[in-house]
Design an enzyme around this catalytic site. Structure first.
Site, PDB file in Angstrom:
ATOM      1  N   GLU A 187      31.755   3.874   9.740  1.00  0.00           N
ATOM      2  CA  GLU A 187      32.261   4.367  11.025  1.00  0.00           C
ATOM      3  C   GLU A 187      31.862   3.337  12.081  1.00  0.00           C
ATOM      4  OE1 GLU A 187      32.540   9.143  11.865  1.00  0.00           O
ATOM      5  OE2 GLU A 187      30.566   8.305  11.634  1.00  0.00           O
TER       6      GLU A 187
ATOM      7  N   ASN B  58      30.293  13.410  11.049  1.00  0.00           N
ATOM      8  CA  ASN B  58      29.223  14.399  11.166  1.00  0.00           C
ATOM      9  C   ASN B  58      29.618  15.570  12.058  1.00  0.00           C
ATOM     10  OD1 ASN B  58      27.555  13.202   9.384  1.00  0.00           O
ATOM     11  ND2 ASN B  58      26.248  12.198  10.889  1.00  0.00           N
TER      12      ASN B  58
ATOM     13  N   SER C 116      23.682   7.422  13.294  1.00  0.00           N
ATOM     14  CA  SER C 116      24.616   8.452  12.837  1.00  0.00           C
ATOM     15  C   SER C 116      24.954   9.412  13.970  1.00  0.00           C
ATOM     16  CB  SER C 116      24.025   9.218  11.651  1.00  0.00           C
ATOM     17  OG  SER C 116      22.829   9.838  12.065  1.00  0.00           O
TER      18      SER C 116
ATOM     19  N   HIS D 180      28.005   2.707  11.679  1.00  0.00           N
ATOM     20  CA  HIS D 180      27.402   3.810  10.928  1.00  0.00           C
ATOM     21  C   HIS D 180      27.748   3.667   9.452  1.00  0.00           C
ATOM     22  CE1 HIS D 180      27.204   8.454  10.190  1.00  0.00           C
ATOM     23  NE2 HIS D 180      26.166   7.817   9.688  1.00  0.00           N
TER      24      HIS D 180
END
Ligand code: 3H9
Length: 728
Positions: free
Chosen positions: A456, A494, A423, A444
């Site tokens: 992702e 994120n 991540s 991800h």
């Protein structure tokens, strides 16, 4: 003689092929790849029906589609623009009142206007692999081609409402049981021709769905049908406009005797949906998800590796979830763990998940056995040597990942892709320990990986076009919304989340309370407010990382860290920003925290104040928008719509607002800049310093997403990969 009021016929999209065989006219919709009802198709259908009616040798008509689809619905790209050609309902009228019997030979998908076309035919014969559905609700629309009036007449209003509110795809076998189709066949066109020949003498008595009123009369006066539908919409489609309109249409179907009056009502309610901003937002996401899989500098004809078997390293929650994705897509998957007990536990969790699906009726026991048999496991890396892709899914530790990738490089066959489910760690650093950096990529997945749609895809400096194209293709096979990010801190999602949660925490320091902040953002449409989310993830993760680093906590993390000092880690131990009863995820107020909030605010020089819901929503959402614009201008994300796809599929942003970038466009970028400046003034924070891209676009009167797509190659950018994950 027909006279059409439109011109420029050559420019029309799609066509209908006309052929007569055994005294039957065969109309084949030809508009690749999925035969939507574009202007050329509507014209072609109308003309072909007239031709078939005028030809005395023709006994009946078979309507089918070319290629893999029957008809995938109205042409979605026409909505919101000037629609040329014959209106769909005029074509449907011609079809329904055709002087010869018409059979829909449903060779593949029949969705939306596609199923509505079939419902205007006298008979429907479907292939074994076909499926039908009215998924307009997913586009902020309702079935406006008579679907809300005809489907309830065929299968009853309760079942029709379920189909229209869920937008579900119904396989042909189930469609037969429900009465949507009359027959299933291996060769739908041949079967339909035979059927017409059989029925030809019976010229006056071909059924029309519009005439079937029994199920409407049965439902009249029974309030439960509509109440159940309202409950379903409130639960699964919170905040959406179209579901209420669909229910009103079916209410009209039940209560109005005159079919054409019901159609008129449907038209009015459809128009309200068409003009509603949610329709634009949801169609933006439909096309955004499809555009996301295309990478501007990766040629369309790039070779794609065949993925026949996958390997997973790590049998924890992520590893198990990812393994399920492959098995569900019919791809054998082998899981490796270094610990036998962990592996046993991991595999039994997968089995339990499948059992749960069987109990809920989402899988049959036989199907479960089929998918579960695709999952194998062992303790030895050699057992993934024959895999075409291996995904590492262990916890976030760069050294450990280096070790794993060295071993994988040694054991896994040449040419196989090695992926890391990270991540936030540096894909280039991970790739550098292998002799095949061009075949290393980040994947991800979001937890729970078997449910969440976002994937992702992290593009490293050396990742080859072939690797990327293969991952995007496999993403589609796994039914994921795959979006490419450059290998940059926090990737797309994120990094944006960081600014958003930091602002939520700042609002808490300034005077708002967690439940107020959560409620304000949930009313805006987010699935879960930031404090409920932080409690779910665990407050201790960031706290422990910050302690290890020895650095002082940033201002926005002070309250969370203090709660951890009091052993309040979130849902995992029953206490965080909220309290949780054992075995429950429902948040209960935690008034005992208020003393902590007040003390930490005061220690850090804040005088707590009343904060409005409007300020809460503005500040959190503007933080997302501003960061998103930077991500776009740096080329970390390829397009504005990619960011929207990430936020909707991975972070619970409401689809009906079209994602943060679309929402910014809808607000008006000048308004966004004005608000950013206002909050910069109030907070003194650079978070609200308007992104240069926003300023430039607003000045030119342009929108996010109108700029040309970025060349997504990393070497131009050179990001410093310090993980932002520790700051949460
Ligand atoms: C409607 O019918 C309203 C009516 O009730 C009333 C009107 C008055 N139009 O998804 P894929 C394109 S609303 C235009 O990758 P798959 C798609 O953009 C409609 N284009 O393939 C893509 O283009 P590109 C209700 C469409 O095999 C290409 O086709 N119908 C349409 O994974 C391939 O698509 C729906 O909501 C369309 N209707 O999945 C069905 N459909 O290659 C929407 C697709 O340039 N469609 N395209 O990226 C789907 O759900 C899937 O496309 C389908 C195939 C399951 C059919």
């Amino acid at each position: 003689m027909l006279f059409y009021k439109y011109l420029g016929r050559n420019a029309l999209k799609g066509t209908v092929l006309y052929e007569v065989k055994d005294e039957v006219a065969i109309l084949t919709v030809d508009n690749p790849p999925v035969n939507p009802l574009s202007d050329g198709v509507r014209t072609g259908l109308h003309e072909s029906l007239v031709k078939a009616e005028e030809d005395d040798t023709v006994k009946g008509v078979v309507l089918t589609g070319n290629g893999r689809a029957f008809i995938a619905g109205a042409d979605i790209s026409e909505f919101g623009g000037n629609v040329e050609g014959i209106p769909l309902n005029e074509v449907f009228n011609k079809l329904e009142f055709c002087k010869k019997p018409v059979v829909a030979a449903i060779n593949g998908v029949a969705l939306g206007g596609g199923l509505e076309t079939a419902l205007c035919c006298n008979y429907r014969i479907a292939s074994k692999t076909a499926f039908v559905g009215l998924p307009e609700v997913n586009l902020g629309l309702l079935p406006g081609g008579g679907g809300t009036q005809r489907l309830p007449r065929l299968i009853g209003p309760g079942e029709a409402l379920k189909m229209m509110l869920s937008g579900s795809h119904v396989p042909s076998k189930k469609a037969l049981e429900m009465g949507i189709v009359d027959k299933i066949s291996d060769d739908v066109v041949a079967e339909s021709i035979d059927f017409i020949k059989e029925m030809a003498g019976n010229n006056d008595n071909h059924p029309r769905v519009r005439d079937k009123n029994e199920k409407m009369l049965e439902a009249r006066g029974d309030e439960n049908v509509l109440l159940d539908a309202q409950a379903m919409a409130a639960k699964a489609r919170k905040g959406q406009f179209a579901p209420g309109q669909i229910i009103k249409c079916v209410e009209a179907a039940i209560n109005i005797d005159d079919f054409d009056e019901g159609i008129k009502k449907e038209g009015e309610y459809f128009m309200e949906c068409l003009l509603h901003p949610q329709r634009e937002a949801m169609i933006h996401i439909f096309f955004g998800e499809r555009a996301a899989s295309k990478i501007s500098d990766v040629p369309k004809d790039t070779k794609i590796k065949d993925i026949k078997k996958a390997g997973i390293i790590g049998s924890g929650t992520m590893g198990g979830g990812i393994a399920m994705c492959f098995a569900n897509a019919g791809i054998p998957v082998h899981i490796i763990d270094q610990d036998e007990e962990n592996l046993k536990r991991g595999v039994s969790v997968i089995e339990k998940n499948y059992d749960f699906m069987v109990n809920k009726g989402r899988l049959t026991a036989e199907q479960k056995d089929g998918v579960f048999s695709l999952v194998t496991s062992s303790l030895d890396y050699k057992d993934v040597s024959d895999c075409d892709i291996v995904i590492e899914a262990v916890y976030e530790n760069l050294e450990l990942k280096h070790e794993i990738f060295k071993s994988l490089d040694e054991h896994v066959k040449e040419g196989a892709i090695l992926a890391s489910n990270t991540s936030g760690l540096d894909i280039d650093s991970i790739a550098s320990v292998t002799k095949r950096p061009e075949m290393v990529v980040g994947t991800h997945f979001f937890s729970p990986a078997n449910i969440m749609r976002l994937l992702e895809v992290v593009r490293g400096e050396a990742t080859s076009d072939e690797t990327l194209a293969t991952i995007m293709a496999i993403g589609k096979k796994l039914k994921k919304a795959a979006v490419v990010s450059l290998n940059a801190p926090g990737f797309i999602g994120n990094r944006m989340l960081f600014g958003y949660t930091a602002q939520a925490n700042m609002l808490l320091l300034e005077g708002a309370l967690p439940h107020q902040i959560d409620q304000a953002l949930e009313s805006f449409g987010l699935n879960m407010g930031p404090f409920r989310m932080m409690d779910l993830v665990g407050l201790d993760l960031g706290w422990r990382a910050r302690k290890l680093s020895g650095k002082e906590s940033p201002l926005h993390a002070k309250i969370g860290d203090e709660l951890c000092e009091q052993d309040r880690y979130g849902q995992k131990n029953g206490a965080g920003y909220y309290n949780y009863s054992e075995g429950s995820r429902a948040p209960n107020p935690a008034p005992e925290n208020e003393e902590t909030y007040e003390r930490i605010s005061e220690e850090n020089g804040f005088t707590r104040r009343e904060i409005s819901d409007e300020e809460i929503v503005d500040r959190c959402i503007l933080a997302l928008i501003n960061e998103g614009a930077d991500i776009l201008s740096e080329g970390v994300s390829q397009r504005a719509a990619d960011i929207d796809v990430v936020y909707i599929n991975g972070y619970g942003f409401p689809i009906w607002r079209g994602g943060p970038m679309h929402h910014a466009n809808a607000m008006g970028l000048d308004v966004v800049i004005e608000k950013l400046e206002k909050y910069k003034e109030i907070t003194g924070s650079d978070v609200y310093k308007p992104s240069e891209m926003l300023v430039k676009l607003a000045k030119n009167g342009e929108k996010l997403g109108e700029a040309p797509e970025k060349d997504n190659r990393k070497e131009k950018l050179g990001f410093e990969m310090s993980s932002v994950a520790n700051n949460f």
